[in-house]
Scaffold this motif. Structure first.
Motif, short mmCIF file in Angstrom:
data_model
loop_
_atom_site.label_atom_id
_atom_site.label_comp_id
_atom_site.label_asym_id
_atom_site.label_seq_id
_atom_site.Cartn_x
_atom_site.Cartn_y
_atom_site.Cartn_z
N ARG A 50 126.74 69.73 42.25
CA ARG A 50 126.84 68.73 43.32
C ARG A 50 126.45 69.33 44.68
NH1 ARG A 50 129.62 64.05 42.07
NH2 ARG A 50 130.50 63.81 44.16
N TYR A 51 126.66 70.63 44.85
CA TYR A 51 126.22 71.28 46.08
C TYR A 51 124.70 71.27 46.16
CZ TYR A 51 125.67 75.06 49.55
OH TYR A 51 125.31 75.82 50.64
N GLY A 95 137.12 68.99 48.80
CA GLY A 95 137.73 69.73 47.70
C GLY A 95 136.77 70.18 46.62
N SER A 96 135.47 69.89 46.76
CA SER A 96 134.50 70.31 45.75
C SER A 96 134.27 71.82 45.83
CB SER A 96 133.15 69.62 45.96
OG SER A 96 133.24 68.23 45.75
N ASP A 97 134.08 72.44 44.64
CA ASP A 97 133.62 73.83 44.60
C ASP A 97 132.16 73.88 45.03
OD1 ASP A 97 136.06 74.55 43.57
OD2 ASP A 97 135.38 74.60 41.48
N ALA A 98 131.70 75.07 45.41
CA ALA A 98 130.29 75.28 45.73
C ALA A 98 129.67 76.06 44.58
CB ALA A 98 130.14 76.03 47.04
N ASP A 99 128.99 75.36 43.68
CA ASP A 99 128.31 76.03 42.57
C ASP A 99 127.06 76.74 43.10
OD1 ASP A 99 130.02 75.16 40.44
OD2 ASP A 99 129.15 73.16 40.66
N VAL A 100 126.92 78.03 42.78
CA VAL A 100 125.80 78.81 43.31
C VAL A 100 125.27 79.79 42.27
CG1 VAL A 100 126.54 78.69 45.74
CG2 VAL A 100 127.39 80.53 44.27
N LEU A 101 124.04 80.23 42.48
CA LEU A 101 123.45 81.39 41.82
C LEU A 101 123.07 82.39 42.90
CD1 LEU A 101 120.95 79.81 39.23
CD2 LEU A 101 123.30 80.59 38.81
#
Length: 982
Positions: free
Chosen positions: A702-703, A711-717
């Motif tokens: 979603r990021y 409250g969302s996490d930040a999904d990253v690579l």
């Protein structure tokens, strides 16, 4: 007659407006009826001289001898005033000229109820059918004529208004008594059974309170009982026919027009309920099913006609329900919802003309006084009054409202009712609208004696409306301060118990705690205390409109304590009611914002300016982060500033979102931009010791789609590239950068979780890889789900060249030229596994906002499957945004517009609910609450009106059910949607 020129000036002085027409008509009448000439000065006291002359001419034409007799005996002035005030009564006299003889009787005060009953019954006698109806209606209007004449001749119309309203209610009750007598003679039942049937007609509303208008609906409830051995069932059957025939006697088509409508819709179950019930049936309904507003309606109930002993027992039995109503859960909310529903039905072009229902109208006064009665009447029988003015006076005498304010609103109520009376009397028509025509306003001004001109009248009315708009604050909330102040206002003696009762009824769970906060906020002689004493009554009302008034008041006290005597804060409270209203709205609807404002109190200044509550541009946020990093040599000090900046911007977005200034798309992009700025700053700090290592952060999930919620996490690579391909320390340095970024972005207050769960090999893989490692992995080992996860990849921070190279690699993987049937099956298999295994144990599938049936996961997986299959040939699908891709798929014909809309609606409501849960509770949750209070808080944040918890639940379940049907048909290829489980 005088010369024509002189005649015209004289007529103008008397108030005529159609001068030529009036001169000609008077000239004709002077010939046919000479006594009219002497009557001319009487027109000066007439509301509408033109209309009076017209109707006098009509009446003379209809029955000259009767009119001449009245004029000869000196009753002409009284006749002229009535004819100029009411075309309805003029029409009656033209139909029945002999009834004008009633004007020979001058009332010193209106007749009593018993006198009206005797007079109407004498007129009807033993008649039945149309003859009885005509006799009843003619005698009723004869009495109405006398009462109107008394009203119009009164030196002070405001003073006699309550007496007139009482007489109108008594006259209506007498008409129903006579009509019931007619009905008993007409119904087709054995006379003995009819005689043994007891029927009480209970007056409700203005009829019950003895404050009726000239032409109101008469609200009633019917109560029946068998006597002398007659079974109650048989009695109800007969009483129902009696009630029907009673109504016919006053309102059915006849030679004499109907009197008014009889409205029985306030009975149990309304129009769907039985017209007539026994007393026991009424009580059973009120014990089990009645809503708060129904008890408010019962406040006015009194026996109006029929069996008085049965009626008295009804009132006695329902009284405990009325006076316990205020302690019922959600009582005020129920009453307000009913009030709002009535207001919502007003056509837009009538709102500002409504004397009764519009802002600053009669309903505002009645609502506040009734609410105060119901609160304090629980313990104080002295305020248990039916009539509005009697109740207001009792509340003032008992110290529940200020005497000065009670006197002011007494006069305002009389004035609005006088306007209503004169407008209805004019045509004997039920209306509550102020006229807009200049001529009609001029007549109304003369009739009420409230102004010399139309402009004067309108100005007076607008002044009253402005005062009445503040009524609820001034009568209900302001006296609360006297309960905690050392110097009570005026004669107010509101005790802490009484103040607590008021606070409890409007939704405060801890009213005594609230009184403590009020005392702390208003104590002392400081400038802050003075301003808050002035503003707090309005703010208490605004807090009560929120979902959690206790939270709002506590948070405001903490904020006020934190800001102390800050000039800008006190100025904002004093000078900007809009900002103060916004502040209370946010504080009483969001624990998340209340907690953040406690840490960043200066953010309260934003409430004055819409621009301050909008997302700031990503470029501005990045520049600010870059400047912070450059300004601080110490890493931890810079990280602390970045952390505070992120909190500040999230607070800004939360405030704007709660106030309805931002759409869900603007919020999502704004939150994504704030996250990007925080990550960019943290990366700049973390790589200070990383040497010449290239490094980039790729947003995922979603990021990546710029679809973050609160409250969302930040999904990253994390991807890096060393200057030397043989540099063995590069991976170690990259891991150190990642570790430092996690440390620097850690925030206990507003967590920022850099989630690398979508990296190659998942949790088993390293958290940072070189670009060459990514390339090798994707070429050799990549699974379909990993290509699917890259669909939402978007470079957000780090070195531009490296980020660009990674995105080119990602494009090759996520937009394949073709996807095999086996790979499609693998996507479906994994989705089925996610549904079966990842849903938390015990979670209801229909309520899970992320993984539930038809919710976010279903929409996103379906859209991503379409992207894998078609993005190579459909450029619009090459986007990390779920909604943009959904729109592109519909445009390309990959699914119908209707199906796309269903998926869009489900994704949107689930996203909004997910953020609302965080804002309301300050905790992250992916489940739509089942607790009604929690669900109500979520609904209010989603801009539903008060009391909409069930409506939100129904809307969400319906949207996701439709979405699930589309998903199963398009994703799994099922022709029929299976029944939901769990």
């Amino acid at each position: 007659m005088p010369r024509p020129a002189a005649a015209l000036s004289e007529l103008a002085r008397l108030g005529f407006s159609r001068l030529g027409e009036a001169r000609d008509r008077l000239a004709e009448l002077a010939v046919s009826t000479p006594a009219v000439e002497a009557l001319l000065p009487s027109f000066a006291a007439c509301p509408d001289p033109d209309a009076a002359l017209l109707h006098l001419d009509r009446l003379i034409d209809r029955d000259r001898p009767t009119v001449e007799s009245l004029l000869a005996d000196g009753f002409g002035p009284r006749l002229v005033v009535v004819l100029g005030a009411s075309s309805g009564l003029a029409d009656f006299l033209v139909r029945r000229p002999a009834e004008s003889e009633a004007l020979r009787t001058s009332l010193t005060q209106p007749p009593s109820e018993a006198e009206y009953v005797a007079d109407l019954q004498e007129a009807v006698g033993d008649r039945v059918g149309d003859e009885a109806r005509v006799a009843l209606r003619v005698r009723y209007r004869r009495n109405l004529l006398q009462l109107a004449s008394y009203d119009l001749d009164a030196p002070d119309p405001l003073a006699v208004m309550p007496l007139v309203a009482t007489a109108l209610a008594d006259l209506a009750g007498a008409a129903l008594e006579a009509a019931l007598g007619i009905a008993r003679r007409e119904v087709a039942f054995p006379a003995e059974d009819v005689e043994r049937t007891r029927l009480a007609i209970i007056g409700m509303g203005k009829a019950g309170a003895r404050e009726l208008n000239y032409l109101s609906d008469v609200d009633v409830v019917y109560v029946a009982q068998g006597a002398d051995g007659l079974e109650n069932g048989r009695a109800v059957e007969i009483a129902t026919r009696l009630a029907v025939h009673t109504v016919r006697a006053v309102s059915e088509l006849s030679l004499e027009t109907e009197l008014w409508e009889v409205d029985a819709n306030l009975r149990p179950e309304g129009q769907a309920g039985a017209l007539v019930r026994t007393l026991e049936s009424h009580i059973a309904y009120y014990e089990r099913w009645a809503k708060g507003w129904e008890f408010q309606a019962l406040l006015k109930a009194r026996p109006l006609a029929g069996d008085r002993e049965l009626g008295d027992r009804y009132v006695e039995r329902i009284a405990p329900f009325v006076w316990a109503a205020a302690s019922r859960e959600n009582f005020v909310e129920s009453v307000q919802r009913m009030r709002e529903r009535v207001t919502d039905l007003i056509p837009a072009d009538e709102v500002d003309r409504q004397l009764k229902l519009g802002p600053g109208g009669l309903r505002d006064i009645e609502f506040t006084i009734q609410l105060l009665q119901l609160v304090h009447g629980q313990a104080d029988e002295n305020v248990r009054q039916r009539a509005t003015l009697d109740a207001l006076g009792a509340l003032a005498r008992r110290g529940y409202v200020g005497r000065a304010e009670a006197a002011e609103f007494d006069r305002d109520y009389r004035l609005l009712r006088l306007l209503e009376h004169r407008i209805q009397l004019s045509k004997l028509r039920r209306t509550h609208l102020m006229p807009v025509d200049e001529g009609e306003l001029r007549v109304l001004a003369r009739s009420t004696r409230l102004g010399a001109t139309a402009g004067d009248l309108v100005s007076t009315w607008h002044d009253v409306r402005r005062r009445v708009r503040t009524l609820h604050e001034r009568l209900f909330y302001r006296p609360l301060l006297s309960a905690v102040a050392a110097r009570p206002e005026e004669e107010l003696g509101l005790s802490s118990d009484q103040a607590a009762a008021r606070l409890a009824v409007i939704g405060f769970v801890d009213p005594r705690g609230a009184l403590g906060h009020i005392a702390a906020l208003t104590a002392g002689v400081s400038r802050r205390a003075s301003i808050q004493r002035h503003l707090l009554p309005a703010m208490l009302q605004w807090f009560a409109d929120g979902t959690d008034p206790d939270l709002g008041l506590l948070a405001f006290r903490r904020l006020s304590d934190g800001l102390g005597e800050s000039y800008w804060f006190l100025r904002m409270l004093r000078d900007s009611s809009g900002a103060a209203h916004r502040l209370t709205t946010v504080l009483s609807n969001s624990r998340f914002v209340a907690d953040l404002l406690d840490r960043i109190p200066e953010a309260a200044a934003w409430f004055e300016n819409d621009h301050e509550l909008r997302p700031r541009a990503l470029g501005t946020l990045l520049a600010e982060a870059e400047a912070t990093v450059a300004r601080h040599s110490g890493v931890d000090a810079a990280a602390a500033v970045l952390r505070q900046s992120r909190r500040r911007e999230i607070l800004r977005l939360a405030m704007g979102g709660i106030l309805g200034l931002l759409s869900i798309d603007e919020l999502a992009r704004g939150l994504s931009a704030v996250t990007t700025a925080a990550i960019s700053g943290a990366l700049a700090l973390a790589r200070r010791d990383a040497g010449d290592l290239e490094f980039a952060v790729i947003a995922m999930g979603r990021y990546g789609g710029e679809e973050l919620g609160f409250g969302s996490d930040a999904d990253v690579l994390f991807v890096y590239r060393a200057a030397d391909d043989h540099d063995g320390s590069a991976h170690r340095r990259a891991l150190a950068v990642v570790s430092e970024m996690n440390r620097l972005t850690s925030d206990a207050l507003v967590p920022l979780d850099l989630d690398t769960g979508l990296r190659p090999e998942g949790k088993n893989g390293t958290v940072a890889r070189s670009l060459s490692s990514y390339r090798a992995y994707y070429a050799r080992w990549s699974l379909t789900w990993e290509a699917q996860s890259l669909l939402r990849a978007r470079a957000v921070a780090g070195d531009d060249e490296l980020a660009s190279d990674f995105m080119a690699l990602a494009d090759d993987v996520r937009y394949p030229t073709a996807i095999s049937e086996q790979e499609v099956r693998e996507v479906k298999r994994i989705k089925a596994r996610v549904e079966a295994e990842r849903l938390p144990k015990g979670a209801e599938p229909s309520r899970h906002l992320k993984l539930g049936r038809g919710s976010l996961s279903d929409v996103e997986w379906y859209v991503q499957l379409l992207q894998l299959q078609h993005a190579h040939e459909v450029p619009g699908l090459r986007t990390p945004s779920t909604l943009d891709a959904l729109a592109a798929a519909a445009e390309a014909g990959l699914l119908t517009d209707d199906d796309a809309q269903k998926l869009h609606d489900a994704w949107t409501i689930a996203s909004r609910a997910r953020s609302a849960v965080v804002l309301w509770t300050s905790r992250t949750s992916d489940v739509l609450p089942t607790d009604r209070r929690l669900l109500e808080g979520v609904a209010r944040l989603m801009e539903y009106p008060p009391g909409s918890a069930t409506r939100l639940e129904e809307d969400y379940l319906a949207a996701t059910r439709r979405s699930r049907a589309v998903f199963e048909r398009g994703f799994y290829g099922l022709d029929e949607t299976p029944e939901p489980t769990g």
